[in-house]
Design an enzyme around this catalytic site. Structure first.
Site, PDB file in Angstrom:
ATOM      1  N   LYS A 126       3.614  10.778   4.530  1.00 36.66           N
ATOM      2  CA  LYS A 126       2.854  10.499   5.750  1.00 36.66           C
ATOM      3  C   LYS A 126       3.650  10.899   6.999  1.00 36.66           C
ATOM      4  CE  LYS A 126       0.491   6.444   3.802  1.00 36.66           C
ATOM      5  NZ  LYS A 126      -0.747   6.983   3.245  1.00 36.66           N
ATOM      6  N   ASP A 155       5.534  -3.514   5.676  1.00 39.70           N
ATOM      7  CA  ASP A 155       4.956  -2.264   5.194  1.00 39.70           C
ATOM      8  C   ASP A 155       4.845  -1.345   6.409  1.00 39.70           C
ATOM      9  OD1 ASP A 155       3.329  -0.156   4.509  1.00 39.70           O
ATOM     10  OD2 ASP A 155       1.713  -1.376   3.673  1.00 39.70           O
ATOM     11  N   CYS A 208      -8.162   1.334   0.631  1.00 40.01           N
ATOM     12  CA  CYS A 208      -7.277   0.431  -0.114  1.00 40.01           C
ATOM     13  C   CYS A 208      -7.031  -0.864   0.652  1.00 40.01           C
ATOM     14  CB  CYS A 208      -5.944   1.101  -0.464  1.00 40.01           C
ATOM     15  SG  CYS A 208      -6.144   2.531  -1.497  1.00 40.01           S
ATOM     16  N   GLN A 225       2.546   3.272   7.990  1.00 38.81           N
ATOM     17  CA  GLN A 225       1.831   3.895   9.112  1.00 38.81           C
ATOM     18  C   GLN A 225       2.631   3.779  10.405  1.00 38.81           C
ATOM     19  OE1 GLN A 225      -0.874   5.552   8.591  1.00 38.81           O
ATOM     20  NE2 GLN A 225      -1.528   4.807   6.594  1.00 38.81           N
ATOM     21  N   HIS A 245      -2.716  -3.443   3.155  1.00 38.82           N
ATOM     22  CA  HIS A 245      -3.076  -2.436   2.154  1.00 38.82           C
ATOM     23  C   HIS A 245      -2.901  -3.084   0.774  1.00 38.82           C
ATOM     24  CE1 HIS A 245      -2.477   1.205  -0.330  1.00 38.82           C
ATOM     25  NE2 HIS A 245      -3.000   1.905   0.662  1.00 38.82           N
TER      26      HIS A 245
END
Lengths: 411, 162
Positions: free
Chosen positions: A226, A200, A368, A203, A124
């Protein structure tokens, strides 16, 4: 099937009872942001209605209660990802800020000419641009792990790529491809080469049981909105000794022990990295979100999403065959419930516009991840993404609505 | 309720299927400009060749995007070739005025017939471009429709002619 989560789970989410364009909403954009359960909305409302005061100051009762509400949420978040200590949980605005914090603070102190940062082609922008900015400032090299044609990391030349690398940055799960990356393997390889690993997990944490110690990462960021929580609150987890050694990021109140005319003494971790009045209600909301998800059980959340992803891939393939391509790994167990679709040559914007008229919310765009889009050879995709409240009826609605897009743009 | 038929008019879909003036022009004499929609990744490349008489001699469109951005670019190309630059600039203003969400929300339909921005709709026939009027009801897509027009303005500003 997906019977492991309660069937009435949609009832926990007030927004999911509304309609769009006269049709019941079919929300398939949880990779962008999840909906919020009543438990989270109530926790924030109750906080403001009965507790609200500033934290870490004031000896009066409600100030102490506000501080306890915030620190209780920090402990809940620490348990949720199995951090060794709540002191390793730094509250940030989101993952973007968490990565900028690491790039600016750790990167500013540790990166320079001759060094390299290694990221992947599926990152991302939040895990690319902070390194571009720092590379321009500090003169280190930004290097890339390529992808295989089916959207996995190509680690064949990893050892060579790691030469001179001080930090590896990698997404745990791609927000475009759904690919689950081998974080433990990357951690071991990075550490073997004398580098740290930043993950990261925007998700990942919302969808899979997360154990930061087992993953072997050094830094890991995730975001509240999220994972059933509010916007404006994210987390940087890092091993305590790293946080202890890092210089402060933002300066101001809360992050200091002492301030004099000729300097200041930074506070203990995690407060050293939390300058200014924090988003207390959002932290309380995040605490409620992790309690809600823990109540569902993250094993069951993952099981539900694997089986629903399998159903979606099967349904779309049966209905549309070769006319519809879902990017990323084909096996449900190797991916999350993120379905980036290419439907014939209908532009993703037009797909999502037609779906919207059916109440079906999907995201069209580059998500993104422009380097990845260039790698896939597309300008954009239409992305449907799943969460705890989705069920087979949502997939059926998606498949039905796609038919109209096909008719409208048939030639 | 805004139906899809307001957005995807037949003439618009025709321009999307059979885009006019797709291609490239030699630079120079033509000028090339690129426009991006950072939200969706759409990109358009506009080539314009303005003659010494300040008339658009040739125009070509490149890039990729959705049905709205591509059909708008196609209709624009078809609409500006052979026209004096001053007239093209008036057409741009007329089109952007049609795409203005505010005149529709605040001024209502009557606003459309006013000389908003100093243009006379009788003088400035939008022709096929009228098919894009429905886009205003889908505010997210307005940027798709105006992308090629903003890029055209960039290109015109770069031409050597005043």
């Amino acid at each position: 099937m997906s019977a492991s989560l309660p069937p009435a789970i949609k009832d926990d989410f007030p927004l999911l009872s509304r309609s769009v364009h006269g049709r019941p909403i079919v929300y398939l954009d949880s990779a962008a942001t999840s909906q919020k359960p009543r438990a989270v909305l109530d926790a924030m409302a109750v906080y403001y209605a009965t507790v609200n005061a500033n934290v870490h100051r004031g000896a009066y009762e409600i100030a102490a209660q506000a501080t306890e509400a915030m620190e209780g949420a920090r402990r809940a978040v620490a348990r949720f990802v199995n951090a060794a200590s709540a002191n390793e949980i730094v509250f940030t605005k989101n993952v973007t800020e968490a990565i900028n914090l690491v790039a600016r603070s750790w990167g500013g102190a540790n990166l320079g000419p001759g060094d390299a940062v290694l990221v992947t082609e599926m990152e991302h922008h939040a895990n690319i641009v902070p390194w571009h900015i720092m590379a321009a400032e500090r003169g280190f090299e930004l290097r890339w792990i390529p992808l295989t044609p089916d959207g996995r990391l190509d680690l064949e030349n990893l050892d060579r790529l790691l030469d001179g690398v001080k930090l590896v940055g990698c997404t745990a799960m791609s927000n475009v491809l759904g690919t689950l990356n081998p974080i433990r393997r990357l951690a071991d390889a990075a550490h073997g080469a004398g580098a740290l690993l930043l993950v990261d997990a925007a998700q990942y944490v919302p969808h899979l049981p997360t154990d930061v110690q087992a993953l072997g990462a050094d830094f890991l960021g995730f975001t509240g909105h999220k994972m059933c929580g509010p916007t404006g609150i994210g987390v940087l987890w890092a091993r305590a000794e790293l946080l202890d050694a890092m210089p402060p990021f933002l300066g101001g109140g809360e992050m200091i022990l002492d301030v004099r005319k000729d300097g200041f003494l930074p506070n203990e971790i995690p407060h050293k990295f939390e300058a200014g009045t924090p988003p207390i209600a959002e932290i309380v909301g995040l605490g409620a979100a992790v309690e809600y998800l823990s109540g569902l059980g993250m094993d069951r959340v993952r099981e539900h999403e694997v089986s629903l992803t399998a159903y979606a891939l099967r349904t779309l393939s049966e209905r549309y065959g070769d006319d519809l391509v879902v990017h990323g790994p084909p096996e449900p167990a190797a991916r999350g419930g993120v379905l980036s679709m290419a439907y014939r040559d209908v532009h993703p914007h037009d797909v999502s516009q037609v779906l919207d008229q059916h109440g079906v919310c999907v995201r069209a765009g580059h998500h993104c991840a422009k380097p990845l889009m260039r790698q896939l050879g597309v300008g954009a995709t239409a992305r449907a993404s799943l969460y705890v409240y989705n069920d087979e009826s949502d997939i059926d609605a998606l498949a039905d609505a796609l038919a109209e897009a096909g008719e409208l743009f048939a030639w | 309720m805004s139906g899809l038929e307001d957005l995807y008019r037949e003439i618009l879909l025709d321009h999307y299927r059979n885009p006019r003036h797709r291609g490239e022009l030699e630079v120079p004499p033509a000028v090339r400009a690129e426009g991006f929609n950072p939200l969706c990744g759409d990109e358009v490349i506009v080539y314009v060749d303005v003659g010494a008489d300040d008339v658009v001699q040739a125009v070509a469109i490149g890039g990729q995007g959705c049905s709205i951005s591509q059909s708008s670019a196609s209709m624009m190309a078809a609409g500006i070739r052979g026209r004096p630059v001053a007239e093209v600039r008036r057409l741009v203003r007329a089109f952007k005025s049609m795409m203005s969400i505010h005149s529709h929300e605040i001024g209502g339909e009557a606003e459309d017939d006013d000389e908003g921005g100093g243009l006379d709709p009788d003088d400035m026939k939008l022709g096929d471009l009228e098919a894009l009027r429905g886009v205003v009801k889908f505010p997210v897509r307005i940027k798709c429709a105006t992308l090629s027009w903003n890029t055209l303005v960039q290109a015109l500003d770069e031409t050597a002619h005043p």
